[in-house]
Structure formats: C-alpha cells, structure tokens
Design an enzyme around this catalytic site. Structure first.
Site: not given
Length: 254
Positions: A138, A38
């Site tokens: 997330e 990420d």
C-alpha cells in the site's frame, strides 16, 4: 519474493511495539480494526507485545456489513476492549456542509480521515499510541488516504508486503476467514483493493520487490515473471504518481 524467517519477524515486531510504547511512556495502543488481515495482524502483534489490557480496538463502520462481525471476531478472539462507532452520522454531517456533491473517492477519503480523527481522539484521551495498519504494498503504490489510514504514530507492518502479511497472520493465529477474505477498504459496496489497484496483490508484490528492492529493469521483470511489460509499467506508474504521499509537506529553501 524474498525469503523471511517469520519467527524472527514476529520477535522484531513485538520488540518494536513494546519499545515504542515504553519510550513514549503511554498506557498502550489503539488500533482501528476493520475486519481485514492487516488490522487483525496488527492487533494480534500488539496483544503479543503488550497484553490484552493495553490494546483498545475501534471498529468504525459506515455500512453495516460482514466486516463489522469480522472485526468483532478479531477483538473477541484476542479478548481486548473494543468500541463500535458508526461513522455515518459524522460523514453525512460533513457531506451536508459542503457546497458540492462529493464523488465516491472524495467521500471515501472523508470516511477514512474521520476514522483517523476518532483514533487520535481516543489516543489523546487515554494516553495511547495509534498503531497504523498499512503495509509496504500500500505504501509504495499510494493505496491509502493521506492523513487518513496513512496517519499513525507507528506502523509495524510498513516494511512487509501484503503477501508477507498473509504469511505472518497465519503464524500469529489470525482467524482463517479473515486471512482468506478479499481485501477491501470498505469505502463503498462491492469495493475491493485489487479492483482499484488493477492487479492482484500476489503479482503486485512480485513486481514491486523486483522494481523497488532489487532495482531490476522493467524488461527483465516482465521476462522473469512472463508478463506484459505494460503490467510492470502500470505498477511503476502507481509508485511514481504517489511519491508525494510518502513525504512530509515541503517548500522552497531560503
């Protein structure tokens, strides 16, 4: 999963970063580079949008491990300036000031919020924006620390699921070893995202897409994916119990 035109996605993300930097009249961005996919993808997008001279990477380990080398690989591949700041002395000093022994979750949250403070200190000092690295998987499951890695000025990946970030990373040229490594927040030795979530990202994203985007009934999701209904309920519970993380503090109206 949904079918995305990744060339179009990259164009939109690059334009978004460039536009927000121009709007804020800042000198560039700072990214916390962890060695994971990420943060690597965010850094690659930032350089594509702004050029390497306007991107600062902060590598902020508590443990000295392979993640530091992977984070350096990202920064050096991109040619951006970066700093390595060992957060252990800061976190340990904070821990000593408490009148209790923090458990690993509490200590992990202190670690993540320490990184946020350092990111914003550099952003303030050098007139930069903090680019967050959170993704949609997330965000929806609450798998982040409130006011920690969930805190940023802009988060380019926030509407992309983890599996989509992997695809994006491939197209951006993120090193293969970064893409293939097990996702971890690096909060304690042996910690992995999927162990904590209790499900693989690939299955999680398939469920989330149907549950949140398509608003399909749980029973239909279980049938379509050929999985137990309990697995779908587990994901639904992650979404429900983390609602408070996805909104600013609220109070009663008068």
């Amino acid at each position: 999963m949904r079918q995305l035109d990744y060339d179009d996605v990259i164009t939109k993300l690059v334009s978004f970063i460039r536009e927000k930097v121009d709007e804020a009249k800042v000198e560039g961005v700072v990214v916390g580079v962890s060695g994971g996919v990420d943060s690597a993808t965010t850094a690659f997008l930032a350089v594509k949008a702004l050029g390497k001279d306007k991107v600062l990477g902060l590598i902020m380990p508590y443990y000295e491990n392979q993640d530091v080398e992977d984070a350096k690989l990202v920064c050096e591949t991109l040619g951006i300036d970066y700093k390595i700041i060992n957060i252990k002395p800061i976190v340990d000093a904070f821990e000593k000031s408490l009148d209790f022994e923090p458990d690993k979750i509490t200590k992990g949250n202190v670690m993540v919020r320490t990184r946020m403070i350092l990111l914003y200190a550099h952003a303030n000092q050098y007139n930069l924006l903090v680019l967050g690295t959170s993704n949609k998987s997330e965000l929806l499951t609450g798998y982040y620390t409130k006011w920690g890695d969930g805190a940023s000025d802009y988060a380019p990946l926030i509407n992309l699921y983890k599996t989509e970030v992997w695809e994006l990373a491939k197209r951006l040229g993120v090193p293969e070893k970064i893409i293939k490594k097990k996702p971890t927040a690096g909060l304690w030795i042996g910690q992995t995202d999927e162990d904590e979530l209790g499900i693989s990202y690939r299955l999680l994203d398939e469920i989330l897409y149907r549950l949140v985007d398509l608003k399909m009934p749980k029973e239909k999701i279980a049938e379509e994916l050929n999985i137990p209904i309990e697995t779908v309920k587990h994901v639904e519970n992650l979404v429900q119990k983390s609602k408070h993380k996805r909104r600013l503090p609220t109070g009663p109206e008068f």
